[in-house]
Design a protein around this motif. Sequence first.
Motif, PDB file in Angstrom:
ATOM      1  N   TRP A  36       0.838  -1.215   0.000  1.00 47.84           N
ATOM      2  CA  TRP A  36       0.000   0.000   0.000  1.00 47.84           C
ATOM      3  C   TRP A  36       0.865   1.254   0.000  1.00 47.84           C
ATOM      4  O   TRP A  36       1.896   1.314   0.665  1.00 47.84           O
ATOM      5  CB  TRP A  36      -0.900  -0.016   1.221  1.00 47.84           C
ATOM      6  CG  TRP A  36      -1.934   1.069   1.281  1.00 47.84           C
ATOM      7  CD1 TRP A  36      -1.953   2.140   2.117  1.00 47.84           C
ATOM      8  CD2 TRP A  36      -3.126   1.169   0.491  1.00 47.84           C
ATOM      9  NE1 TRP A  36      -3.075   2.901   1.897  1.00 47.84           N
ATOM     10  CE2 TRP A  36      -3.817   2.333   0.903  1.00 47.84           C
ATOM     11  CE3 TRP A  36      -3.680   0.391  -0.533  1.00 47.84           C
ATOM     12  CZ2 TRP A  36      -5.022   2.733   0.327  1.00 47.84           C
ATOM     13  CZ3 TRP A  36      -4.880   0.787  -1.100  1.00 47.84           C
ATOM     14  CH2 TRP A  36      -5.545   1.949  -0.664  1.00 47.84           C
ATOM     15  N   GLN A  37       0.420   2.260  -0.785  1.00 48.98           N
ATOM     16  CA  GLN A  37       1.159   3.509  -0.931  1.00 48.98           C
ATOM     17  C   GLN A  37       0.226   4.706  -0.723  1.00 48.98           C
ATOM     18  O   GLN A  37      -0.992   4.591  -0.895  1.00 48.98           O
ATOM     19  CB  GLN A  37       1.759   3.599  -2.343  1.00 48.98           C
ATOM     20  CG  GLN A  37       2.806   2.548  -2.668  1.00 48.98           C
ATOM     21  CD  GLN A  37       4.175   2.913  -2.140  1.00 48.98           C
ATOM     22  OE1 GLN A  37       4.467   4.078  -1.888  1.00 48.98           O
ATOM     23  NE2 GLN A  37       5.014   1.911  -1.955  1.00 48.98           N
ATOM     24  N   PRO A  38       0.774   5.877  -0.366  1.00 54.69           N
ATOM     25  CA  PRO A  38      -0.053   7.081  -0.213  1.00 54.69           C
ATOM     26  C   PRO A  38      -0.854   7.422  -1.470  1.00 54.69           C
ATOM     27  O   PRO A  38      -1.947   7.978  -1.370  1.00 54.69           O
ATOM     28  CB  PRO A  38       0.980   8.178   0.097  1.00 54.69           C
ATOM     29  CG  PRO A  38       2.117   7.452   0.736  1.00 54.69           C
ATOM     30  CD  PRO A  38       2.178   6.120   0.049  1.00 54.69           C
ATOM     31  N   TYR A  39      -0.311   7.087  -2.644  1.00 57.32           N
ATOM     32  CA  TYR A  39      -1.014   7.356  -3.900  1.00 57.32           C
ATOM     33  C   TYR A  39      -2.399   6.706  -3.910  1.00 57.32           C
ATOM     34  O   TYR A  39      -3.369   7.275  -4.423  1.00 57.32           O
ATOM     35  CB  TYR A  39      -0.181   6.828  -5.072  1.00 57.32           C
ATOM     36  CG  TYR A  39      -0.855   6.927  -6.416  1.00 57.32           C
ATOM     37  CD1 TYR A  39      -0.933   8.140  -7.097  1.00 57.32           C
ATOM     38  CD2 TYR A  39      -1.411   5.794  -7.020  1.00 57.32           C
ATOM     39  CE1 TYR A  39      -1.547   8.230  -8.337  1.00 57.32           C
ATOM     40  CE2 TYR A  39      -2.027   5.876  -8.255  1.00 57.32           C
ATOM     41  CZ  TYR A  39      -2.090   7.099  -8.910  1.00 57.32           C
ATOM     42  OH  TYR A  39      -2.707   7.177 -10.132  1.00 57.32           O
ATOM     43  N   PHE A  40      -2.509   5.522  -3.340  1.00 56.24           N
ATOM     44  CA  PHE A  40      -3.798   4.826  -3.299  1.00 56.24           C
ATOM     45  C   PHE A  40      -4.669   5.371  -2.169  1.00 56.24           C
ATOM     46  O   PHE A  40      -5.890   5.461  -2.318  1.00 56.24           O
ATOM     47  CB  PHE A  40      -3.577   3.320  -3.135  1.00 56.24           C
ATOM     48  CG  PHE A  40      -2.630   2.739  -4.145  1.00 56.24           C
ATOM     49  CD1 PHE A  40      -2.948   2.752  -5.491  1.00 56.24           C
ATOM     50  CD2 PHE A  40      -1.411   2.198  -3.753  1.00 56.24           C
ATOM     51  CE1 PHE A  40      -2.067   2.224  -6.434  1.00 56.24           C
ATOM     52  CE2 PHE A  40      -0.531   1.680  -4.674  1.00 56.24           C
ATOM     53  CZ  PHE A  40      -0.860   1.692  -6.018  1.00 56.24           C
ATOM     54  N   GLN A  41      -4.051   5.720  -1.063  1.00 57.38           N
ATOM     55  CA  GLN A  41      -4.782   6.271   0.075  1.00 57.38           C
ATOM     56  C   GLN A  41      -5.568   7.513  -0.327  1.00 57.38           C
ATOM     57  O   GLN A  41      -6.698   7.735   0.120  1.00 57.38           O
ATOM     58  CB  GLN A  41      -3.792   6.612   1.199  1.00 57.38           C
ATOM     59  CG  GLN A  41      -4.425   7.079   2.491  1.00 57.38           C
ATOM     60  CD  GLN A  41      -5.049   5.945   3.295  1.00 57.38           C
ATOM     61  OE1 GLN A  41      -4.630   4.794   3.152  1.00 57.38           O
ATOM     62  NE2 GLN A  41      -6.037   6.255   4.112  1.00 57.38           N
ATOM     63  N   GLN A  42      -4.977   8.326  -1.215  1.00 51.28           N
ATOM     64  CA  GLN A  42      -5.613   9.567  -1.649  1.00 51.28           C
ATOM     65  C   GLN A  42      -6.877   9.333  -2.482  1.00 51.28           C
ATOM     66  O   GLN A  42      -7.668  10.253  -2.675  1.00 51.28           O
ATOM     67  CB  GLN A  42      -4.611  10.395  -2.466  1.00 51.28           C
ATOM     68  CG  GLN A  42      -3.406  10.862  -1.659  1.00 51.28           C
ATOM     69  CD  GLN A  42      -2.293  11.395  -2.545  1.00 51.28           C
ATOM     70  OE1 GLN A  42      -2.457  11.518  -3.756  1.00 51.28           O
ATOM     71  NE2 GLN A  42      -1.162  11.722  -1.943  1.00 51.28           N
TER      72      GLN A  42
ATOM     73  N   ALA B 190       0.373  -4.781 -12.456  1.00 47.91           N
ATOM     74  CA  ALA B 190       0.112  -3.375 -12.122  1.00 47.91           C
ATOM     75  C   ALA B 190       0.731  -3.010 -10.778  1.00 47.91           C
ATOM     76  O   ALA B 190       0.962  -3.864  -9.916  1.00 47.91           O
ATOM     77  CB  ALA B 190      -1.392  -3.105 -12.090  1.00 47.91           C
ATOM     78  N   ASN B 191       0.976  -1.703 -10.647  1.00 48.65           N
ATOM     79  CA  ASN B 191       1.414  -1.112  -9.374  1.00 48.65           C
ATOM     80  C   ASN B 191       2.737  -1.690  -8.869  1.00 48.65           C
ATOM     81  O   ASN B 191       2.907  -1.974  -7.685  1.00 48.65           O
ATOM     82  CB  ASN B 191       0.312  -1.268  -8.319  1.00 48.65           C
ATOM     83  CG  ASN B 191      -0.954  -0.530  -8.724  1.00 48.65           C
ATOM     84  OD1 ASN B 191      -0.880   0.593  -9.214  1.00 48.65           O
ATOM     85  ND2 ASN B 191      -2.103  -1.169  -8.551  1.00 48.65           N
TER      86      ASN B 191
END
Length: 323
Positions: free
Chosen positions: A12-18, A90-91
């Motif tokens: 998990w990354q901040p990009y997804f959290q947003q 992906a990702n």
Amino acid sequence: MDSTFTLLDLGWQPYFQQQLSLDDLESNRIARICSHQDNTYELIDESGLFSLSEHSEMPDMTVGDWVITDADHLFIRRLDRASVFDNIAANIDTVFIVCALDENFNLPLIKRYLGLVHEAQADAVVILTKADTCEDTQEKRAQVERLDPILIVETVNTLDPDSMDCLSPWLKQGKTIALLGAQGAGKSSLINTLMQHDGTSLPKIGTSNTLQPIPKGAILLDSNGLRELQVAQYKGGKIESFADILSLAEDCRFSDCQHQGEPGCAIAKAVKQDRLDEQRVANFLLLRFEETDDGIKAKSKPQGKFYRSAQSDVRARKHSAAE
């Protein structure tokens, strides 16, 4: 048996959290796709494994995608991707491009892999192996570094964990990595060393082993699709290493010359005049042709595709030089 993972454990990354809504945080579930087989997706979240049946209203999804479902595991949406490789993975945050420094060193192949990684919008790190078999390690490393002024290039001993400490910045928790490299480059040895731990069993992610936790905290994504993709790129890069022979082929009398005794063959003429090594030409022809079941030699579709692509590149360079 399901093992418990946090979202960070799964990459998990901040990009997804947003991209999350209030409902997602309060009521929905966040999961990552582990595999896709027979119209069924296998996913894992903080509670364990579950499956989703593919249906026409779903967007394109693949291994590595992050998905939002409701509490009953009904699909809601796929999160925007940070990177994607031809919709087969992906990702991925970082791709380790592995290349041996022995006789299999292949600069055109590294260039192909770099183009693939940049197109996917992932980061690339070139890892050079088998330095102990190479007398010009620094020169070859310099060749790779000249491909891109900001490219990170590391030389490692894949059997020595200490020599791989230089890779630690890309192996932290929350990171997803993948490997690209030709057969014999040292990928398996590198993976085996990365997976060394203190003897405790690492938890398994899903049933396909496509996502593998690394002791340092990152996730290794290793799918069949990525393996097929790197094989196709390998064939193209290998053909490009025979650029001089491809260039000569442009001067053959017949455009469909197979370079096997036809009149006016420029390659045969060069061999006869000792301007080309006969064994090298034989290697070139082996790469272009493969044995079919009935014993008749025929050009394979993937090899033919990359042969034509490489031949076009050579033709373009010749025209450019002429101008």
